[in-house]
Design a protein around this motif. Structure first.
Motif, short mmCIF file in Angstrom:
data_model
loop_
_atom_site.label_atom_id
_atom_site.label_comp_id
_atom_site.label_asym_id
_atom_site.label_seq_id
_atom_site.Cartn_x
_atom_site.Cartn_y
_atom_site.Cartn_z
N THR A 1 0.83 -1.20 0.00
CA THR A 1 0.00 0.00 0.00
C THR A 1 0.87 1.26 0.00
N LEU A 2 1.88 1.28 0.86
CA LEU A 2 2.72 2.46 0.99
C LEU A 2 3.59 2.68 -0.25
N THR A 3 3.93 1.61 -0.97
CA THR A 3 4.80 1.74 -2.14
C THR A 3 4.01 1.78 -3.44
N ASN A 4 2.75 2.19 -3.37
CA ASN A 4 1.95 2.33 -4.58
C ASN A 4 2.70 3.19 -5.59
N PRO A 5 2.96 2.70 -6.80
CA PRO A 5 3.79 3.45 -7.76
C PRO A 5 3.19 4.78 -8.20
N SER A 6 1.88 4.95 -8.06
CA SER A 6 1.27 6.23 -8.42
C SER A 6 1.61 7.31 -7.40
N GLY A 7 1.98 6.91 -6.20
CA GLY A 7 2.39 7.86 -5.19
C GLY A 7 1.24 8.62 -4.57
N PHE A 8 1.58 9.71 -3.91
CA PHE A 8 0.63 10.52 -3.16
C PHE A 8 0.93 12.00 -3.41
N ALA A 9 -0.07 12.82 -3.28
CA ALA A 9 0.10 14.27 -3.45
C ALA A 9 0.09 14.93 -2.08
N GLY A 10 1.20 15.55 -1.72
CA GLY A 10 1.31 16.18 -0.42
C GLY A 10 1.49 17.68 -0.54
N THR A 11 1.79 18.30 0.57
CA THR A 11 1.97 19.74 0.62
C THR A 11 3.07 20.21 -0.32
N ASP A 12 4.14 19.44 -0.41
CA ASP A 12 5.29 19.81 -1.24
C ASP A 12 5.27 19.12 -2.60
N GLY A 13 4.10 18.63 -3.01
CA GLY A 13 3.99 17.99 -4.32
C GLY A 13 3.94 16.48 -4.21
N LEU A 14 4.08 15.84 -5.36
CA LEU A 14 4.01 14.38 -5.42
C LEU A 14 5.17 13.74 -4.68
N PHE A 15 4.90 12.60 -4.07
CA PHE A 15 5.96 11.77 -3.51
C PHE A 15 5.53 10.32 -3.56
N ARG A 16 6.49 9.44 -3.62
CA ARG A 16 6.20 8.01 -3.52
C ARG A 16 7.36 7.31 -2.83
N PHE A 17 7.02 6.25 -2.12
CA PHE A 17 8.03 5.45 -1.43
C PHE A 17 8.51 4.34 -2.34
N ARG A 18 9.81 4.15 -2.37
CA ARG A 18 10.39 3.01 -3.09
C ARG A 18 10.42 1.80 -2.16
N SER A 19 10.57 0.63 -2.76
CA SER A 19 10.58 -0.60 -1.95
C SER A 19 11.78 -0.65 -1.01
N ASP A 20 12.86 0.10 -1.33
CA ASP A 20 14.03 0.11 -0.45
C ASP A 20 13.88 1.11 0.70
N GLY A 21 12.72 1.77 0.79
CA GLY A 21 12.45 2.69 1.88
C GLY A 21 12.79 4.14 1.59
N THR A 22 13.52 4.41 0.52
CA THR A 22 13.77 5.79 0.14
C THR A 22 12.54 6.34 -0.57
N ASN A 23 12.60 7.61 -0.96
CA ASN A 23 11.45 8.18 -1.65
C ASN A 23 11.86 8.89 -2.92
N GLU A 24 10.89 9.15 -3.74
CA GLU A 24 11.06 9.97 -4.94
C GLU A 24 10.05 11.10 -4.85
N ARG A 25 10.50 12.31 -5.15
CA ARG A 25 9.62 13.47 -5.10
C ARG A 25 9.50 14.12 -6.47
N GLY A 26 8.31 14.65 -6.74
CA GLY A 26 8.10 15.41 -7.95
C GLY A 26 8.50 16.86 -7.70
N LEU A 27 9.68 17.24 -8.17
CA LEU A 27 10.25 18.55 -7.86
C LEU A 27 10.11 19.51 -9.04
N ALA A 28 10.06 20.79 -8.71
CA ALA A 28 10.11 21.84 -9.72
C ALA A 28 11.57 22.17 -10.01
N VAL A 29 11.80 22.87 -11.13
CA VAL A 29 13.12 23.42 -11.45
C VAL A 29 13.00 24.94 -11.35
N MET A 30 13.80 25.52 -10.47
CA MET A 30 13.74 26.94 -10.20
C MET A 30 14.95 27.65 -10.80
#
Length: 403
Positions: free
Chosen positions: A355-384
């Motif tokens: 459930t926590l590693t759903n590949p579609s991820g979740f939308a939070g205050t700082d944008g999209l994020f998803r948990f990888r199976s190794d426990g790290t995360n990936e975030r949808g970041l902007a380029v400033m």
């Protein structure tokens, strides 16, 4: 007031839904830019609080917030010395704010104080599990995460921790922090998309630099080549000269450090004869700093970071409720509580790894994020893009994750 976070019918993404959020003017200054959520080798992070500065004070008494059936442990260093304790209180406030803003949450938060110490984390984790916690949020510092994980793994309970040290992630332990690797991957991928293929880099010789180095070389290996790479300690002049001499064969220069050090590096490169206007400068979220914006050589530089609008809106609501500014890590506690509140509506597997590693991820205050199976995360970041007086987005945060 923000609407509840809900599961949308078209996807498993959890996203804000409701009236437009109140906006906050200007950048909010929270925790210091140089922080440590690691143990003996702290990793600098744009948003993390410093490790406890001295022994903790008297342990705060446990508090239970909410009347839901699903019990959730929240472990924070509330009695820790220095800005660690300040950050913890701000995160506690944010967690309570998430409960207040979520519509009829079926959770009860069991808030525990670990004092910022591993032995404290072990003690309060045992308490939370004994009280029926189905998931643990926290601890904040990396040295405390294994102490918690040792107990939760034996019970099959998942942990969403806030450390920036990816070495403590693993089976059943997921990090909801801002990891340097996400910044590096985003800025290198974006640079390649606009035609940059040859990269030079100037990095600090410390724990943060080591993490960034590994991510940088891996990311560039997929997109182009490294033509110059140097690390510096106290004296960066020699490393800057070496990089400056190689810039003729590079079309992008990556400088990853905190704001003051990035400015010093740019000045050292200029003193070594580099014309930084002839090359695309690249950085990480640590560039989100007034010193960077005021630096003439860094104008036009690009860096990866969460879209600032999410935090500004959050900070406006936080100020209205508590009368003070939140620390930058407060959104982590808010999003963690909102996430478990949304998932609590599911069945028995609501906090399971799948459930926590759903590949579609979740939308939070700082944008999209998803948990990888190794426990790290990936975030949808902007380029400033760096500009005098602030920054502007040249590429927004993604609306969904690729495969």
């Amino acid at each position: 007031m923000v609407g509840p976070l809900i599961r949308t019918p078209e996807s498993p993404v959890i996203r804000p839904f409701g009236p437009t959020r109140r906006t906050a003017l200007g950048l909010i200054l929270g925790a210091p830019l140089l922080g440590a959520c690691a143990g003996n080798s702290p990793i600098s992070n744009p948003f993390g609080p410093s490790a406890p500065e001295g022994p903790p004070g008297p342990q705060q008494q446990p508090v239970a917030i909410g009347a839901g059936q699903v019990k959730v442990g929240l472990i924070l260093p509330l009695s820790a010395a220095g800005n660690a304790g300040v950050a913890a209180q701000s995160m506690k406030n944010a967690a309570e704010m998430a409960l207040a803003e979520f519509q009829n949450p079926n959770i009860q938060l069991l808030i525990k104080d670990d004092g910022g110490l591993p032995q404290g984390a072990q003690q309060v984790t045992q308490q939370a599990l004994g009280e029926g916690a189905e998931i643990i949020l926290g601890p904040l510092f990396a040295a405390s995460v294994p102490a918690t994980a040792q107990l939760t793994r034996a019970k099959g309970v998942s942990v969403i921790a806030f450390s920036t040290d990816s070495s403590v992630a693993g089976r059943g332990v997921y990090l909801l922090s801002f990891l340097p690797e996400s910044d590096v991957n985003r800025i290198v991928d974006y640079s390649a998309s606009i035609g940059k293929k040859s990269f030079a880099a100037l990095l600090p010789d410390n724990a943060y630099g080591n993490v960034v180095e590994a991510a940088f070389k891996q990311a560039v290996g997929r997109k182009g080549r490294v033509v110059a790479f140097e690390k510096y300690a106290a004296d960066r002049a020699g490393a800057a000269r070496t990089v400056a001499q190689s810039l003729g064969s590079a079309d992008a220069l990556f400088i990853a450090d905190d704001g003051e050090s990035v400015v010093a590096s740019a000045d050292a490169l200029t003193a070594a004869g580099a014309n930084l206007r002839n090359i695309q400068l690249l950085g990480t979220g640590l560039w989100d700093n007034p010193r960077v914006y005021a630096s003439a050589p860094l104008q036009g530089g690009l860096y990866a970071a969460p879209d600032p609008s999410g935090f500004r809106a959050f900070a406006g609501r936080y100020r209205a409720k508590y009368g003070s500014d939140p620390v930058r890590t407060a959104t982590l506690a808010y999003d963690a509580v909102a996430l478990v509140a949304a998932l609590s509506k599911q069945g028995g597997q609501r906090f399971a790894p799948e459930t926590l590693t759903n590949p579609s991820g979740f939308a939070g205050t700082d944008g999209l994020f998803r948990f990888r199976s190794d426990g790290t995360n990936e975030r949808g970041l902007a380029v400033m893009k760096v500009a005098s007086g602030g920054s502007t987005a040249v590429a927004g945060s993604p609306k969904s994750f690729g495969a």
